[in-house]
Write an enzyme that holds these catalytic residues in place. Structure first.
Site, PDB file in Angstrom:
ATOM      1  N   ASP A  53     133.294  17.885 -49.599  1.00 23.97           N
ATOM      2  CA  ASP A  53     134.664  17.404 -49.685  1.00 23.97           C
ATOM      3  C   ASP A  53     135.574  18.329 -50.475  1.00 23.97           C
ATOM      4  O   ASP A  53     135.120  19.194 -51.214  1.00 23.97           O
ATOM      5  CB  ASP A  53     134.705  16.037 -50.375  1.00 23.97           C
ATOM      6  CG  ASP A  53     134.511  16.154 -51.888  1.00 23.97           C
ATOM      7  OD1 ASP A  53     133.487  16.735 -52.319  1.00 23.97           O
ATOM      8  OD2 ASP A  53     135.382  15.692 -52.647  1.00 23.97           O
ATOM      9  N   ARG A  96     134.827  15.135 -45.598  1.00 23.07           N
ATOM     10  CA  ARG A  96     133.375  14.946 -45.495  1.00 23.07           C
ATOM     11  C   ARG A  96     132.957  14.650 -44.057  1.00 23.07           C
ATOM     12  O   ARG A  96     131.869  15.013 -43.631  1.00 23.07           O
ATOM     13  CB  ARG A  96     132.921  13.764 -46.363  1.00 23.07           C
ATOM     14  CG  ARG A  96     133.086  13.975 -47.854  1.00 23.07           C
ATOM     15  CD  ARG A  96     132.367  12.853 -48.600  1.00 23.07           C
ATOM     16  NE  ARG A  96     132.758  12.737 -49.990  1.00 23.07           N
ATOM     17  CZ  ARG A  96     132.258  13.457 -50.983  1.00 23.07           C
ATOM     18  NH1 ARG A  96     131.352  14.365 -50.729  1.00 23.07           N
ATOM     19  NH2 ARG A  96     132.659  13.289 -52.224  1.00 23.07           N
ATOM     20  N   ASP A  98     125.490  25.937 -55.673  1.00 20.83           N
ATOM     21  CA  ASP A  98     126.539  26.908 -55.994  1.00 20.83           C
ATOM     22  C   ASP A  98     126.097  27.657 -57.265  1.00 20.83           C
ATOM     23  O   ASP A  98     125.260  28.546 -57.180  1.00 20.83           O
ATOM     24  CB  ASP A  98     127.833  26.103 -56.161  1.00 20.83           C
ATOM     25  CG  ASP A  98     129.055  26.936 -56.433  1.00 20.83           C
ATOM     26  OD1 ASP A  98     129.087  28.112 -56.071  1.00 20.83           O
ATOM     27  OD2 ASP A  98     130.027  26.403 -57.020  1.00 20.83           O
ATOM     28  N   VAL A 104     134.122  25.626 -49.003  1.00 19.75           N
ATOM     29  CA  VAL A 104     133.841  25.063 -47.682  1.00 19.75           C
ATOM     30  C   VAL A 104     133.854  23.532 -47.724  1.00 19.75           C
ATOM     31  O   VAL A 104     133.550  22.926 -48.753  1.00 19.75           O
ATOM     32  CB  VAL A 104     132.483  25.558 -47.136  1.00 19.75           C
ATOM     33  CG1 VAL A 104     132.537  27.048 -46.844  1.00 19.75           C
ATOM     34  CG2 VAL A 104     131.340  25.253 -48.096  1.00 19.75           C
TER      35      VAL A 104
HETATM   36  P1  IMP Z   1     126.595  23.701 -58.781  1.00 21.66           P
HETATM   37  O1  IMP Z   1     126.099  22.904 -59.944  1.00 21.66           O
HETATM   38  O2  IMP Z   1     127.597  24.762 -59.207  1.00 21.66           O
HETATM   39  O3  IMP Z   1     125.499  24.301 -57.947  1.00 21.66           O
HETATM   40  O4  IMP Z   1     127.480  22.740 -57.931  1.00 21.66           O
HETATM   41  C1  IMP Z   1     127.040  21.954 -56.915  1.00 21.66           C
HETATM   42  C2  IMP Z   1     128.142  21.014 -56.487  1.00 21.66           C
HETATM   43  O5  IMP Z   1     129.453  21.623 -56.507  1.00 21.66           O
HETATM   44  C3  IMP Z   1     127.906  20.605 -55.052  1.00 21.66           C
HETATM   45  O6  IMP Z   1     127.031  19.508 -54.951  1.00 21.66           O
HETATM   46  C4  IMP Z   1     129.322  20.305 -54.586  1.00 21.66           C
HETATM   47  O7  IMP Z   1     129.657  18.980 -54.912  1.00 21.66           O
HETATM   48  C5  IMP Z   1     130.218  21.235 -55.380  1.00 21.66           C
HETATM   49  N1  IMP Z   1     130.577  22.439 -54.604  1.00 21.66           N
HETATM   50  C6  IMP Z   1     130.227  23.717 -54.850  1.00 21.66           C
HETATM   51  N2  IMP Z   1     130.744  24.560 -53.942  1.00 21.66           N
HETATM   52  C7  IMP Z   1     131.438  23.792 -53.064  1.00 21.66           C
HETATM   53  C8  IMP Z   1     132.195  24.080 -51.864  1.00 21.66           C
HETATM   54  O8  IMP Z   1     132.341  25.222 -51.400  1.00 21.66           O
HETATM   55  N3  IMP Z   1     132.739  22.996 -51.239  1.00 21.66           N
HETATM   56  C9  IMP Z   1     132.597  21.717 -51.690  1.00 21.66           C
HETATM   57  N4  IMP Z   1     131.905  21.412 -52.798  1.00 21.66           N
HETATM   58  C10 IMP Z   1     131.327  22.433 -53.476  1.00 21.66           C
END
Ligand code: IMP
Length: 190
Positions: free
Chosen positions: A165, A171, A108, A159
């Site tokens: 989740d 999940r 993300d 999502v």
């Molecule tokens: P990042 O450090 O912002 O890239 O976050 C990654 C983590 O955020 C993922 O491993 C997920 O646990 C959570 N995450 C980000 N977007 C979503 C989503 O749309 N649905 C569920 N979990 C998400």
């Protein structure tokens, strides 16, 4: 609320159904087979979101490989992400001189993946790449985060399913879908 209420009712739109996910996983496995033949790669899954993807990917992969897991907890909420994470479970395996594939459910902001990459690189693996099922590219903050293998790009929507989740639920859905807006807490998901 009935105990038998279906989680499917909470989904407003299916983005990738079971067949599409399984097809894409087989394609990614074929790419990994080609790139890692003879290298006995170590697939590192992030608990808990990547468990479903990693187990399907591992079963589809016909070259010798190993699996291991890490668990982290992000400090603060997703929206206040600073990249600061706490290591809850480290790898069981040494990765020095190993070919490591970091398997993620979704990238993300990329801050988590960037942190993990730094952490694992310091252990001097022979190689280290990221394989993510979903890429929410529009939200990327982390600069220079190469994703070697991407299942699907997703829009900026929350999502769930196939490992992803919302408050520890959904999940187990065999597909990936968008959660109905009214189920997300005000201010967005944590
Ligand atoms: P990042 O450090 O912002 O890239 O976050 C990654 C983590 O955020 C993922 O491993 C997920 O646990 C959570 N995450 C980000 N977007 C979503 C989503 O749309 N649905 C569920 N979990 C998400």
């Amino acid at each position: 609320m009935s105990a038998l209420r279906s989680l499917d009712e909470d989904i407003q739109e299916v983005l990738f159904d079971e067949a599409a996910l399984q097809r894409r996983v087989r394609e990614l496995a074929a790419e990994l087979e080609r790139d890692y033949a003879g290298l006995r790669p170590l697939l590192v899954g992030m608990l808990r979101g990547s468990v479903y993807f990693l187990s399907d990917l591992s079963r589809a992969l016909r070259i010798p490989h190993e699996i291991d897991f890490m668990a982290i907890a992000a400090y603060g909420t997703r929206h206040a992400a600073t990249g600061a994470v706490r290591l809850l479970k480290d790898l069981d395996e040494e990765i020095t001189d190993r070919h490591v594939v970091l398997v993620e459910d979704i990238v993300d902001t990329g801050l988590t993946a960037a942190y993990l990459t730094r952490l694992l690189r310091a252990r001097r693996p022979a190689s280290l790449v990221i394989c993510t099922l979903l890429d929410k590219r529009v939200r990327r903050i982390a600069p220079n985060l190469p994703l070697a293998y991407v299942g699907f790009e997703v829009p900026d929507r929350f999502v769930v399913g196939y490992g992803l989740d919302y408050r520890q639920l959904y999940r187990n859905l065999p597909y990936i879908g968008v959660l109905r807006d009214e189920l997300l807490s005000p201010g967005g998901p944590p």
